[in-house]
Design an enzyme around this catalytic site. Structure first.
Site, mmCIF file in Angstrom:
data_model
loop_
_atom_site.group_PDB
_atom_site.id
_atom_site.type_symbol
_atom_site.label_atom_id
_atom_site.label_comp_id
_atom_site.label_asym_id
_atom_site.label_seq_id
_atom_site.Cartn_x
_atom_site.Cartn_y
_atom_site.Cartn_z
ATOM 1 C CB ILE A 140 -0.978 0.027 1.210
ATOM 2 C CG1 ILE A 140 -0.227 -0.083 2.540
ATOM 3 C CG2 ILE A 140 -2.014 -1.058 1.083
ATOM 4 C CD1 ILE A 140 -1.164 -0.036 3.759
ATOM 5 C CG ASP A 141 0.012 4.203 -2.808
ATOM 6 O OD1 ASP A 141 0.741 3.395 -3.403
ATOM 7 O OD2 ASP A 141 -1.027 4.690 -3.285
ATOM 8 C CE LYS A 142 6.748 9.163 2.846
ATOM 9 N NZ LYS A 142 5.835 10.297 3.093
ATOM 10 N NE ARG A 240 -2.815 8.290 -4.096
ATOM 11 C CZ ARG A 240 -1.507 8.514 -3.996
ATOM 12 N NH1 ARG A 240 -0.661 7.520 -3.774
ATOM 13 N NH2 ARG A 240 -1.039 9.749 -4.120
#
Length: 304
Positions: A140-142, A240
């Site tokens: 998962i993204d930062k 997103r």
């Protein structure tokens, strides 16, 4: 003229009109980012006619020769670091961790340490030949918080990766997004690939990889909504980009959202529920964690 020998670049400016040094190098050397080029210049790594130039806006003239050497990248390898992590579940085969917002999942250029992998290697034994992403089967993204499953051995890794491929696991998110919805639920089926105009972004492209996201509105506010999302596929930045595509970008998203948005620490996106078949026992396991405090506080303000 452009000559590349090992990591050394020699460029000759051949335009009658003067041009900015950083722009000229960016146009000639497309595999290095503009920000990296500007850093090379400011660090005194770039020479114009054998003289060091530290101004990115320096004007080069017709016939000027620009030279610089790109430093060789240091090999990246994950090493254990004593970083606190929230372990939701652990046994001999798998771990489930609740990744905080702001933490990168594994080492990469620009983030060689301080990652979730560095923390996991300190707290547990991972038997995996991958030196950079040991145990990692999905990411998962930062600035996205929430649940990740970690494989502690090859049996677990093969099983969890197979479940991801066959879409038999469960990954549900919650997000605060912009706008008012006409429909309460829907499916976004739009292929994703690297943006042709900005390589830092993903985009909807005809020749992209299949990407499917299911969404359902939980609460509607004046200008925002709380939604639940379920991933059928797991592409980079999938939620997103898909939410931007249908006109409801994730609030706080610095890449795909508007500038006028909710204040936070990045996108208001949280991996809330994770389910999978245990690699060894074949038992169905499901975990849920609530969003971080900034997420819930923001929700309460919207409700108020």
């Amino acid at each position: 003229m452009k000559i590349i020998t090992n990591n050394q670049y020699t460029l000759k400016y051949e335009e009658e009109k003067k041009g900015r040094l950083d722009n000229f190098i960016s146009e000639q050397v497309t595999d290095i980012s503009r920000s990296q080029i500007q850093k090379f210049i400011k660090d005194g790594e770039v020479l114009v006619n054998d003289s060091v130039i530290k101004k990115t806006g320096f004007k080069v003239s017709n016939g000027d020769v620009v030279t610089f050497t790109v430093p060789a990248e240091k090999p990246i390898e994950a090493v254990p670091e004593n970083i606190p992590i929230d372990v939701v579940y652990e046994d001999e085969d798998v771990m489930v961790v609740n990744k905080p917002q702001g933490m990168v999942v594994h080492p990469a250029a620009g983030h060689p340490d301080g990652t979730l992998v560095n923390a996991i290697l300190y707290h547990s034994k991972i038997n995996d030949d991958d030196l950079i992403r040991p145990g990692i089967v999905h990411r998962i993204d930062k600035d996205t918080s929430g649940l990740l499953m970690i494989a502690k051995n090859n049996l677990a890794k093969q099983s969890l990766m197979h479940q991801l491929k066959e879409k038999t696991n469960l990954r549900e998110y919650v997000a605060i997004v912009h706008g008012n919805f006409k429909e309460r639920k829907g499916i976004i089926d739009a292929p994703l690939g690297r943006s042709k105009s900005d390589r830092k972004k993903q985009a909807i492209v005809d020749d992209g990889r299949k990407a499917i996201t299911h969404f359902e509105v939980i609460e509607q506010f004046e200008d925002y909504a709380l939604i639940k999302l379920r991933l059928e596929t797991g592409r980079t930045h999938q939620i997103r980009v898909h939410m931007q595509y249908i006109g409801h970008p994730v609030a706080g998203d610095p890449l795909y959202g508007p500038k006028n948005t909710l204040n936070g620490h990045g996108q208001f996106l949280h991996a809330k529920t994770l389910g999978f078949e245990h690699p060894r026992t074949k038992e169905w396991m499901e975990f849920t964690v609530e969003p971080p405090k900034i997420f819930t506080d923001t929700l309460n303000k919207l409700r108020g």
